[in-house]
Motif scaffolding. Structure first.
Motif, PDB file in Angstrom:
ATOM      1  N   ASP A  47      44.784  44.644  40.284  1.00 34.05           N
ATOM      2  CA  ASP A  47      45.659  44.526  39.348  1.00 34.05           C
ATOM      3  C   ASP A  47      45.905  42.971  38.699  1.00 34.05           C
ATOM      4  N   ILE A  48      46.129  43.000  37.404  1.00 35.48           N
ATOM      5  CA  ILE A  48      46.535  41.634  36.840  1.00 35.48           C
ATOM      6  C   ILE A  48      47.779  41.424  36.625  1.00 35.48           C
ATOM      7  N   PRO A  49      48.382  40.226  37.041  1.00 34.71           N
ATOM      8  CA  PRO A  49      47.747  39.065  37.594  1.00 34.71           C
ATOM      9  C   PRO A  49      47.439  39.624  39.171  1.00 34.71           C
ATOM     10  N   GLU A  50      46.321  38.616  39.719  1.00 32.48           N
ATOM     11  CA  GLU A  50      45.859  39.010  41.013  1.00 32.48           C
ATOM     12  C   GLU A  50      46.967  38.871  41.920  1.00 32.48           C
ATOM     13  N   LYS A  51      47.971  37.904  41.744  1.00 36.99           N
ATOM     14  CA  LYS A  51      49.057  37.814  42.839  1.00 36.99           C
ATOM     15  C   LYS A  51      49.713  38.902  42.969  1.00 36.99           C
ATOM     16  N   ALA A  52      49.649  40.030  42.153  1.00 36.19           N
ATOM     17  CA  ALA A  52      50.341  41.460  42.264  1.00 36.19           C
ATOM     18  C   ALA A  52      49.907  42.184  43.305  1.00 36.19           C
ATOM     19  N   GLN A  53      50.568  43.153  43.817  1.00 39.78           N
ATOM     20  CA  GLN A  53      50.150  44.105  44.864  1.00 39.78           C
ATOM     21  C   GLN A  53      48.890  44.680  44.608  1.00 39.78           C
ATOM     22  N   PRO A  54      48.221  44.864  45.836  1.00 45.23           N
ATOM     23  CA  PRO A  54      46.871  45.512  45.595  1.00 45.23           C
ATOM     24  C   PRO A  54      46.927  47.018  44.802  1.00 45.23           C
ATOM     25  N   VAL A  55      45.846  47.432  44.211  1.00 46.76           N
ATOM     26  CA  VAL A  55      45.901  48.622  43.416  1.00 46.76           C
ATOM     27  C   VAL A  55      46.477  49.762  44.248  1.00 46.76           C
ATOM     28  N   GLN A  56      47.539  50.128  43.634  1.00 41.35           N
ATOM     29  CA  GLN A  56      48.294  51.398  44.153  1.00 41.35           C
ATOM     30  C   GLN A  56      48.837  52.299  43.307  1.00 41.35           C
ATOM     31  N   ASP A  57      49.353  53.547  43.746  1.00 42.68           N
ATOM     32  CA  ASP A  57      49.858  54.440  42.702  1.00 42.68           C
ATOM     33  C   ASP A  57      51.093  53.855  42.288  1.00 42.68           C
ATOM     34  N   ARG A  58      51.287  53.894  40.964  1.00 41.69           N
ATOM     35  CA  ARG A  58      52.580  53.436  40.349  1.00 41.69           C
ATOM     36  C   ARG A  58      53.057  54.507  39.404  1.00 41.69           C
ATOM     37  N   GLY A  59      52.797  55.937  39.916  1.00 43.19           N
ATOM     38  CA  GLY A  59      53.018  57.031  39.135  1.00 43.19           C
ATOM     39  C   GLY A  59      51.943  57.079  38.034  1.00 43.19           C
ATOM     40  N   ASP A  60      50.778  56.521  38.167  1.00 46.88           N
ATOM     41  CA  ASP A  60      49.630  56.476  37.312  1.00 46.88           C
ATOM     42  C   ASP A  60      48.379  57.005  37.758  1.00 46.88           C
ATOM     43  N   PHE A  61      48.496  57.616  38.881  1.00 50.42           N
ATOM     44  CA  PHE A  61      47.276  57.608  39.795  1.00 50.42           C
ATOM     45  C   PHE A  61      46.150  58.481  38.991  1.00 50.42           C
ATOM     46  N   ASN A  62      46.644  59.769  38.508  1.00 49.30           N
ATOM     47  CA  ASN A  62      45.711  60.566  37.618  1.00 49.30           C
ATOM     48  C   ASN A  62      44.902  59.693  36.510  1.00 49.30           C
ATOM     49  N   CYS A  63      45.828  58.822  35.712  1.00 42.05           N
ATOM     50  CA  CYS A  63      45.360  58.049  34.954  1.00 42.05           C
ATOM     51  C   CYS A  63      44.380  57.005  35.341  1.00 42.05           C
ATOM     52  N   LEU A  64      44.905  56.417  36.192  1.00 38.08           N
ATOM     53  CA  LEU A  64      43.977  55.453  36.953  1.00 38.08           C
ATOM     54  C   LEU A  64      42.692  56.012  37.266  1.00 38.08           C
ATOM     55  N   MET A  65      42.781  57.034  38.021  1.00 39.98           N
ATOM     56  CA  MET A  65      41.429  57.985  38.319  1.00 39.98           C
ATOM     57  C   MET A  65      40.443  58.021  37.258  1.00 39.98           C
ATOM     58  N   THR A  66      40.988  58.850  36.265  1.00 40.02           N
ATOM     59  CA  THR A  66      40.428  59.101  35.029  1.00 40.02           C
ATOM     60  C   THR A  66      39.888  57.982  34.224  1.00 40.02           C
ATOM     61  N   THR A  67      40.447  56.769  34.173  1.00 47.49           N
ATOM     62  CA  THR A  67      39.865  55.602  33.459  1.00 47.49           C
ATOM     63  C   THR A  67      38.949  54.975  34.279  1.00 47.49           C
ATOM     64  N   LEU A  68      38.997  55.033  35.692  1.00 48.67           N
ATOM     65  CA  LEU A  68      37.958  54.509  36.493  1.00 48.67           C
ATOM     66  C   LEU A  68      36.723  55.200  36.184  1.00 48.67           C
ATOM     67  N   ILE A  69      36.543  56.650  35.987  1.00 52.65           N
ATOM     68  CA  ILE A  69      35.380  57.494  35.828  1.00 52.65           C
ATOM     69  C   ILE A  69      35.032  57.243  34.326  1.00 52.65           C
ATOM     70  N   LEU A  70      35.661  56.718  33.417  1.00 55.95           N
ATOM     71  CA  LEU A  70      35.359  56.565  31.989  1.00 55.95           C
ATOM     72  C   LEU A  70      34.797  55.255  31.834  1.00 55.95           C
ATOM     73  N   ILE A  71      35.239  54.472  32.716  1.00 55.39           N
ATOM     74  CA  ILE A  71      34.603  52.953  32.593  1.00 55.39           C
ATOM     75  C   ILE A  71      33.181  53.269  33.292  1.00 55.39           C
ATOM     76  N   ILE A  72      33.143  53.720  34.402  1.00 53.29           N
ATOM     77  CA  ILE A  72      31.648  54.145  34.999  1.00 53.29           C
ATOM     78  C   ILE A  72      30.619  54.737  33.962  1.00 53.29           C
ATOM     79  N   GLU A  73      31.168  55.677  33.276  1.00 48.37           N
ATOM     80  CA  GLU A  73      30.347  56.314  32.159  1.00 48.37           C
ATOM     81  C   GLU A  73      30.133  55.462  31.156  1.00 48.37           C
ATOM     82  N   LEU A  74      31.163  54.576  30.640  1.00 48.87           N
ATOM     83  CA  LEU A  74      30.841  53.536  29.422  1.00 48.87           C
ATOM     84  C   LEU A  74      29.799  52.455  30.059  1.00 48.87           C
ATOM     85  N   TYR A  75      29.934  52.058  31.198  1.00 49.42           N
ATOM     86  CA  TYR A  75      28.900  51.044  31.878  1.00 49.42           C
ATOM     87  C   TYR A  75      27.415  51.750  32.092  1.00 49.42           C
ATOM     88  N   THR A  76      27.474  52.946  32.409  1.00 50.91           N
ATOM     89  CA  THR A  76      26.197  53.519  32.703  1.00 50.91           C
ATOM     90  C   THR A  76      25.313  54.046  31.377  1.00 50.91           C
TER      91      THR A  76
END
Length: 185
Positions: A47-76
Motif C-alpha cells: 500500500d502507498i504510503p508505505e507507512k500504511a497497514q500491510p496489504v489487506q482487504d478493504r472491501g476491494d479484495f476481488n478488485c485487488l486480485m483481478t488487478t494483480l492478475i492483469l498486471i502479471i498479464e501486462l508484465y509478461t
C-alpha cells in the motif's frame, strides 16, 4: 459492462500503481517486480504510503486480485520469457497470491504455466504441517503471440485477454507497441 482498470507504470514496467475503491474507502496500491535470478522476477505488492497497514482487504479484495492478475498479464506481455515468482513476505500477501491464482486458475491456464517453486523447504513444511505461506508460485507465459512494447506513446488502452476487461496504463515516458511471436525453449 465492467469499468476500466486505470494503472500507472514505470517505462520498464518494474512498478505499477493503482487505486482501488472498497468499503473502507480508496487505497493506493503499488506492485513491483524485482529480479531474483536471470529469468525469475519476484512480484511484491504494498500500500502507498508505505507507512500504511500491510496489504489487506478493504472491501476491494476481488478488485485487488483481478488487478494483480492483469498486471502479471501486462508484465509478461512486455517480457514474455520472464517468470513471475509469487511468494508473500507476509501471510496476508501469501494468502492473496494463493487466492488470486485459485480464483483465476481456469482463465490463467489458457495463457500461463503455473508451477510451484521446487524447494526442499516446501516439502519439509508439508511433512511437518507447517504453514503453506512459504509456497512460491512460478507463473510463465505460454509460447505464442505476445504483445511487445517499444517507444512511441504515453497511454495504453486495451482489453485484457484474460478477463475481456478494459485496461488503461499511463506510462511515464513514450512507448511503441507491436506483436512478436515468442517461442520458449
Amino acid at each position: 459492462m465492467s469499468s476500466c482498470t486505470a494503472l500507472k507504470a514505470l517505462p520498464d514496467f518494474s512498478a505499477f500503481q493503482f487505486t482501488s475503491e472498497g468499503a473502507a474507502g480508496p487505497a493506493t496500491r503499488e506492485v513491483r517486480f524485482h529480479q531474483k535470478t536471470a529469468d525469475v522476477y519476484n512480484l511484491d505488492i504494498g500500500d502507498i504510503p508505505e507507512k500504511a497497514q500491510p496489504v489487506q482487504d478493504r472491501g476491494d479484495f476481488n478488485c485487488l486480485m483481478t488487478t494483480l492478475i492483469l498486471i502479471i498479464e501486462l508484465y509478461t506481455e512486455k517480457y514474455p520469457t520472464r517468470i513471475v515468482r509469487l511468494k508473500g513476505d507476509t501471510s496476508q500477501k501469501a494468502r492473496l497470491y494463493r487466492k488470486a491464482l485459485d480464483k483465476h486458475v481456469g482463465t490463467l491456464s489458457s495463457f500461463f504455466e503455473i508451477n510451484l517453486e521446487k524447494d526442499r523447504n516446501f516439502f519439509r513444511a508439508l511433512r511437518h504441517q507447517e504453514s503453506v505461506d512459504n509456497i512460491a508460485f512460478l507463473v510463465k507465459r505460454k509460447p505464442g503471440w505476445s504483445f511487445i512494447i517499444h517507444t512511441l506513446q504515453t497511454n495504453r488502452c486495451s482489453r485484457s485477454q484474460l478477463f475481456d476487461h478494459p485496461v488503461s496504463v499511463e506510462i511515464q515516458r513514450s512507448i511503441e507497441i507491436g506483436f512478436e511471436m515468442i517461442e520458449h525453449e
